[in-house]
Design a protein around this motif. Structure first.
Motif, short mmCIF file in Angstrom:
data_model
loop_
_atom_site.label_atom_id
_atom_site.label_comp_id
_atom_site.label_asym_id
_atom_site.label_seq_id
_atom_site.Cartn_x
_atom_site.Cartn_y
_atom_site.Cartn_z
N ALA A 18 -27.43 -9.95 9.70
CA ALA A 18 -26.90 -10.43 10.85
C ALA A 18 -25.88 -11.40 10.48
O ALA A 18 -25.85 -11.90 9.29
CB ALA A 18 -28.06 -11.46 11.37
N VAL A 19 -24.73 -11.36 11.26
CA VAL A 19 -23.44 -12.29 11.04
C VAL A 19 -23.61 -13.46 10.68
O VAL A 19 -24.42 -13.93 11.67
CB VAL A 19 -22.44 -11.88 11.89
N GLY A 20 -23.14 -13.97 9.59
CA GLY A 20 -23.59 -15.35 9.28
C GLY A 20 -24.53 -15.62 8.58
O GLY A 20 -24.81 -16.72 7.71
N SER A 21 -25.39 -14.69 8.11
CA SER A 21 -26.70 -14.84 7.40
C SER A 21 -26.53 -14.71 5.81
O SER A 21 -25.33 -14.45 5.55
CB SER A 21 -27.67 -13.70 7.58
N TRP A 40 -23.07 -13.00 4.14
CA TRP A 40 -22.06 -13.54 3.25
C TRP A 40 -22.12 -13.01 1.89
O TRP A 40 -21.02 -12.88 1.21
CB TRP A 40 -22.30 -15.05 3.12
N SER A 41 -23.32 -12.89 1.40
CA SER A 41 -23.50 -12.12 -0.12
C SER A 41 -22.95 -10.73 0.00
O SER A 41 -22.05 -10.78 -1.19
CB SER A 41 -24.98 -12.04 -0.44
N LEU A 42 -23.10 -9.78 0.69
CA LEU A 42 -22.47 -8.68 0.68
C LEU A 42 -21.06 -8.68 0.83
O LEU A 42 -20.21 -7.91 0.30
CB LEU A 42 -23.32 -7.75 1.72
N LEU A 43 -20.53 -9.43 1.77
CA LEU A 43 -19.09 -9.50 2.06
C LEU A 43 -18.30 -10.13 0.76
O LEU A 43 -17.29 -9.86 0.55
CB LEU A 43 -18.70 -10.61 3.23
#
Length: 242
Positions: A166-169, A173-176
């Motif tokens: 989910a966006v913002g989870s 953020w870790s994968l991004l």
């Protein structure tokens, strides 16, 4: 990961500053003691979902690494199982860890680039686990074309795909962050180490498979549950060579 049995921070740093192939040669002896190895839970779920789609004579593990997928194929195929990878180090570990059982299918290990597979209409089933982040999006059609050519008519190419976080989870953020760090590394350092987590979207993958000549089904792996919107957390892609 940072245990006496797993790779040290220094070893991971050396790997990350190497080419993709050299990095895996270096990591191979400790690979199975890292989080990068496909969990047994995933291997078992895929095996159970694929078994009713058989029977299968010959199987191919694309980018086999240390051979976890070959063990899955040994339980699904009757005649011969082949693991193919471009890392000599990973194949050495696989040969030592996974030997063919008496009465089971013959097991072969082949060193080759997945973008230039040395097989033609040789297999009834191909699978792959955890390797697609090593291929850039523009390489996907070539990869799928190689697998298509290695399958017999009616053969299946199967692999699991997890739903994006989910966006913002925290996972988002870790994968991004990982992918951005890897892009920066590859912009500043040569040779490149290709490994990205966000370059294999299900819609784009399905389109590339269809354009390559596969017919595609998506099977939910219910063992992993469903998201709040009701969609599966993990799907099995079943691509058939017409």
């Amino acid at each position: 990961m940072f245990t006496p049995q797993g790779p040290t921070l220094r070893e991971l740093a050396v790997q990350a500053l190497s080419s993709t192939m050299r990095g895996y040669d270096l990591l191979a002896p400790k690979f199975d003691r890292t989080p990068y190895r496909t969990p047994d839970r995933v291997l078992e779920a895929v095996a159970e979902a694929v078994r009713p789609l058989g029977p299968f004579g010959r199987g191919l593990d694309v980018c086999c690494g240390t051979g976890a997928g070959v063990d899955v194929l040994r339980g699904l195929c009757r005649e011969r199982v082949t693991g193919v990878d471009f890392s000599a180090g990973m194949l050495d570990v696989a040969r030592g860890a996974h030997t063919g059982a008496a009465g089971g299918p013959v097991v072969d290990w082949v060193r080759a680039d997945a973008l230039a597979l040395p097989f033609t209409r040789a297999f009834d089933l191909a699978l792959s686990f955890g390797a697609f982040g090593h291929f850039l999006p523009e390489e996907r059609p070539g990869l799928f074309g190689q697998v298509h050519g290695a399958l017999r008519p009616g053969g299946l190419f199967v692999f699991p795909v997890g739903a994006p976080p989910a966006v913002g989870s925290r996972a988002y953020w870790s994968l991004l962050g990982f992918d951005l760090a890897m892009r920066a590394r590859n912009a500043l350092w040569r040779p490149p180490f290709v490994m990205y987590y966000r370059t294999f979207p299900l819609a784009g993958v399905t389109d590339d498979l269809v354009r390559t000549g596969f017919t595609v089904r998506l099977l939910p792996l219910e063992e992993f549950g469903r998201r709040p919107d009701g969609s599966p957390r993990v799907r099995l892609v079943v691509a058939a060579r017409a």
